[in-house]
Design a protein around this motif. Structure first.
Motif, PDB file in Angstrom:
ATOM      1  N   VAL A 142       6.945 -56.950 -41.122  1.00 44.12           N
ATOM      2  CA  VAL A 142       7.936 -57.641 -41.694  1.00 44.12           C
ATOM      3  C   VAL A 142       9.446 -57.062 -41.604  1.00 44.12           C
ATOM      4  N   PRO A 143      10.500 -57.560 -41.699  1.00 45.64           N
ATOM      5  CA  PRO A 143      11.696 -56.899 -41.227  1.00 45.64           C
ATOM      6  C   PRO A 143      11.817 -55.733 -42.320  1.00 45.64           C
ATOM      7  N   GLY A 144      12.328 -54.966 -41.702  1.00 46.31           N
ATOM      8  CA  GLY A 144      12.399 -53.509 -42.211  1.00 46.31           C
ATOM      9  C   GLY A 144      11.280 -52.686 -42.506  1.00 46.31           C
ATOM     10  N   TRP A 145       9.982 -53.113 -42.116  1.00 46.99           N
ATOM     11  CA  TRP A 145       9.014 -52.100 -42.183  1.00 46.99           C
ATOM     12  C   TRP A 145       8.948 -50.736 -41.352  1.00 46.99           C
ATOM     13  N   GLU A 146       9.980 -50.799 -40.570  1.00 54.19           N
ATOM     14  CA  GLU A 146      10.268 -49.485 -39.683  1.00 54.19           C
ATOM     15  C   GLU A 146      11.093 -48.444 -40.594  1.00 54.19           C
ATOM     16  N   LEU A 147      11.572 -48.781 -41.748  1.00 53.54           N
ATOM     17  CA  LEU A 147      12.264 -47.642 -42.475  1.00 53.54           C
ATOM     18  C   LEU A 147      11.531 -46.770 -43.070  1.00 53.54           C
ATOM     19  N   ILE A 246      11.914 -55.588 -46.420  1.00 53.46           N
ATOM     20  CA  ILE A 246      11.962 -54.330 -46.835  1.00 53.46           C
ATOM     21  C   ILE A 246      13.583 -54.169 -46.627  1.00 53.46           C
ATOM     22  N   LEU A 247      13.950 -53.834 -47.616  1.00 55.10           N
ATOM     23  CA  LEU A 247      15.762 -53.467 -47.793  1.00 55.10           C
ATOM     24  C   LEU A 247      16.254 -52.226 -47.845  1.00 55.10           C
ATOM     25  N   GLY A 248      17.097 -51.689 -47.307  1.00 62.08           N
ATOM     26  CA  GLY A 248      17.647 -50.384 -47.380  1.00 62.08           C
ATOM     27  C   GLY A 248      18.328 -50.212 -46.295  1.00 62.08           C
ATOM     28  N   LYS A 251      16.740 -45.925 -45.420  1.00 64.15           N
ATOM     29  CA  LYS A 251      15.772 -45.645 -46.113  1.00 64.15           C
ATOM     30  C   LYS A 251      15.385 -46.865 -47.040  1.00 64.15           C
ATOM     31  N   VAL A 252      14.284 -46.817 -47.495  1.00 69.77           N
ATOM     32  CA  VAL A 252      13.859 -48.145 -48.277  1.00 69.77           C
ATOM     33  C   VAL A 252      14.559 -48.043 -49.707  1.00 69.77           C
ATOM     34  N   GLU A 253      15.154 -48.993 -50.013  1.00 65.62           N
ATOM     35  CA  GLU A 253      15.751 -49.316 -51.116  1.00 65.62           C
ATOM     36  C   GLU A 253      15.252 -50.286 -52.153  1.00 65.62           C
ATOM     37  N   ALA A 254      14.584 -51.379 -51.759  1.00 66.30           N
ATOM     38  CA  ALA A 254      14.136 -52.748 -52.511  1.00 66.30           C
ATOM     39  C   ALA A 254      13.226 -53.199 -51.671  1.00 66.30           C
ATOM     40  N   ALA A 255      12.227 -54.010 -52.284  1.00 63.47           N
ATOM     41  CA  ALA A 255      11.383 -55.143 -51.371  1.00 63.47           C
ATOM     42  C   ALA A 255      11.904 -56.576 -51.841  1.00 63.47           C
ATOM     43  N   ASP A 411      13.595 -62.999 -35.147  1.00 62.23           N
ATOM     44  CA  ASP A 411      13.640 -62.356 -33.506  1.00 62.23           C
ATOM     45  C   ASP A 411      14.186 -60.982 -33.715  1.00 62.23           C
ATOM     46  N   SER A 412      14.623 -60.651 -34.788  1.00 68.09           N
ATOM     47  CA  SER A 412      15.061 -58.858 -34.904  1.00 68.09           C
ATOM     48  C   SER A 412      13.992 -58.196 -35.260  1.00 68.09           C
ATOM     49  N   THR A 413      13.095 -58.689 -35.953  1.00 64.08           N
ATOM     50  CA  THR A 413      11.784 -58.091 -36.480  1.00 64.08           C
ATOM     51  C   THR A 413      11.207 -57.218 -35.700  1.00 64.08           C
TER      52      THR A 413
END
Length: 525
Positions: A142-147, A246-248, A251-255, A411-413
């Motif tokens: 999902v977008p941001g899962w690499e954070l 996943i946003l941040g 680092k993770v800050e929110a889902a 595309d950027s995921t």
């Protein structure tokens, strides 16, 4: 010359632990090889046995089964009836011209004091194998899962159970399947704030298969206990909802979560939940490196996983190779224990061992005081396995991976975190370079070419290949991304020592093994 054992059991989780104990008590000369330092596998993972506290066992199910098997293993090991090799992992499995199997093992944590130029360890040899490699968390990108702060639910639970460590303080648990419940409950009991459990499916799916649902009544009791913990800690349980992103910043800050329909397509507004940890899990992927290395036949299970095909006695398509546990289909610890016991009893019977009255563990009817014999024990285990498989089938139908999950991606995921290959890279390889299958996507866009060798992104890559081609995932999509030789990373010195040993053996006129160190369809190691 190396000693040839009757059987080598690989893995000391529920299936392997049961298989090793049952095989030794049936009179077989057995070896148990396991990567962990103590038995139990992922399901019965626990803190150091020498420093465990009573509270370390809260939330464990089947604990008496585990402690009984563990104590029997230690007693058998102390008397030399089982050669137990903890902290070792198998990186190569071959078969000689005489039918004997040879497993090359390496320490999980290399000894820093060992001579790196010293001789390689001799292989462990046996006439038969019982492979119980288990599985690991299945992940979808999902977008941001690499954070940092985005983890697999199994990893979060491993830190908690094995190290008494919370991976975060404010946590969103998401994905699908009943495994989300014990993870969320364990985190809450340990003092974390679980902001939400986000389940992609509707739990009413159990009603579509009432026979399968009631085939394991104890599972309903477990679910009720976890639900009570969630209610006590006021943890929201949101069904037909997924973590869309996943946003941040660093680092993770929110889902970001959103409602979806039965296929996983967006069906409602999105909202954000503050969190410093997002734990994701979409079921489990069996570890098939060793079965595939030996040429075992596979099939696609109900949950979409590639699994080893076995018969009613846990025999694979390769003579002398038995497979038990999650590698034959994900179904839980109780099923794995039964399959492990069955594989050992079946092997013992094929060798003329385990006659009536040998041990209580080898087929004694509970409460009867009389030995039922190996045949009766085998039949009883087969009945348990059939019932457990019916429950597993109901579970897989209730918690499928949503078919439309690739539509969540931009595309950027990032799809492959090792190689930083994005969904756009895979789409370009398909649309512009003609990559219509998972293997070609791997060659042209590099998912699965990094450190994990596709263990994390392999299932997703197969799904994306199928989705881009407008079809469903098949076993042929999964198989090319499941085989790995060597099975685990090893030092170049061990590979060089193996090559020297093979060369020396050929120079001395010894027959070359049927398969290797060369594996069918692969290049020389």
């Amino acid at each position: 010359m190396a000693h040839t054992h009757d059987v080598i059991v690989v893995g000391a989780g529920p299936a392997g632990l049961a298989a090793a104990v049952e095989a030794a008590e049936a009179g077989l000369d057995a070896v148990l090889v396991d990567a962990a330092g103590q038995p139990g596998g992922q399901f019965w993972r626990h803190f150091d046995e020498d420093h465990a506290r009573p509270e370390d066992h809260r939330g464990y199910h089947g604990l008496p089964t585990f402690t009984g098997l563990r104590d029997r293993l230690y007693a058998l090991s102390a008397t030399g009836r089982v050669r137990y090799l903890p902290g070792h992992q198998v990186w190569l499995a071959t078969r000689g011209s005489d039918g004997t199997f040879a497993l090359r093992v390496t320490p999980t944590v290399p000894d820093r004091n060992a001579d790196p130029d010293g001789p390689a360890a001799d292989p462990v040899e046996a006439r038969a194998l019982i492979l119980c490699p288990g599985g690991y968390d299945r992940q979808l990108p999902v977008p941001g899962w690499e954070l940092p702060g985005a983890m697999a639910v199994g990893g979060v639970q491993a830190l908690l159970k094995g190290h008494r460590t919370l991976a975060g303080r404010c946590i969103v648990v998401g994905g699908t399947g009943p495994f989300l419940l014990p993870v969320a409950a364990g985190l809450a009991r340990a003092g974390a704030q679980v902001a939400a459990v986000v389940e992609a499916n509707a739990t009413l799916g159990w009603l579509r298969d009432p026979v399968g649902t009631v085939s394991a009544p104890g599972k309903g009791v477990e679910a009720a206990q976890y639900a009570a913990v969630l209610a006590r800690h006021r943890i929201p349980y949101r069904t037909r909802t997924v973590v869309r992103a996943i946003l941040g910043d660093g680092k993770v800050e929110a889902a970001r979560i959103a409602k979806v329909d039965r296929q996983g397509r967006p069906a409602g507004p999105e909202r954000e939940i503050a969190a410093d940890l997002v734990a994701l899990g979409w079921g489990f992927t069996p570890s098939l490196e060793l079965p595939l290395m030996l040429g075992a036949a596979t099939r696609q299970d109900l949950d979409g996983s590639l699994v080893v095909t076995v018969d009613a006695l846990q025999r694979s398509s390769v003579d002398g190779v038995y497979v038990a546990g999650e590698a034959t289909g994900v179904g839980g610890a109780a099923l794995s224990v039964s399959e492990g016991r069955l594989s050992a009893l079946a092997l013992a019977a094929s060798l003329g061992r385990g006659r009536s009255g040998t041990t209580a563990g080898s087929g004694t009817a509970p409460g009867s005081g009389k030995a039922a014999g190996p045949v009766a024990g085998i039949r009883r285990l087969q009945g348990r396995i059939r019932r457990a498989r019916r429950f597993a089938a109901a579970m897989h139908r209730t918690y499928p991976v949503p078919a439309a999950w690739p539509r969540w991606l931009s595309d950027s995921t990032v799809v492959c975190r090792c190689e930083e290959a994005t969904y756009g890279d895979l789409r370009h390889a398909h649309d512009d370079l003609g990559a219509t299958d998972a293997r070609t996507l791997k060659m042209l866009a590099r998912p699965g070419m990094g450190w994990c060798q596709g263990r994390i992104c392999g299932y997703a890559t197969a799904g994306i290949a199928a989705c881009l081609g407008g079809r469903t995932v098949t076993a042929d999509d999964l198989r090319p991304l499941s085989g790995r030789t060597p099975a685990v990373p090893v030092r170049l010195g061990e590979l060089a020592a193996l090559a020297e040993a093979v060369t020396a053996g050929q120079a001395d006129g010894e027959p070359r093994p049927d398969d290797g160190p060369w594996i069918a369809g692969e290049q020389p190691v």
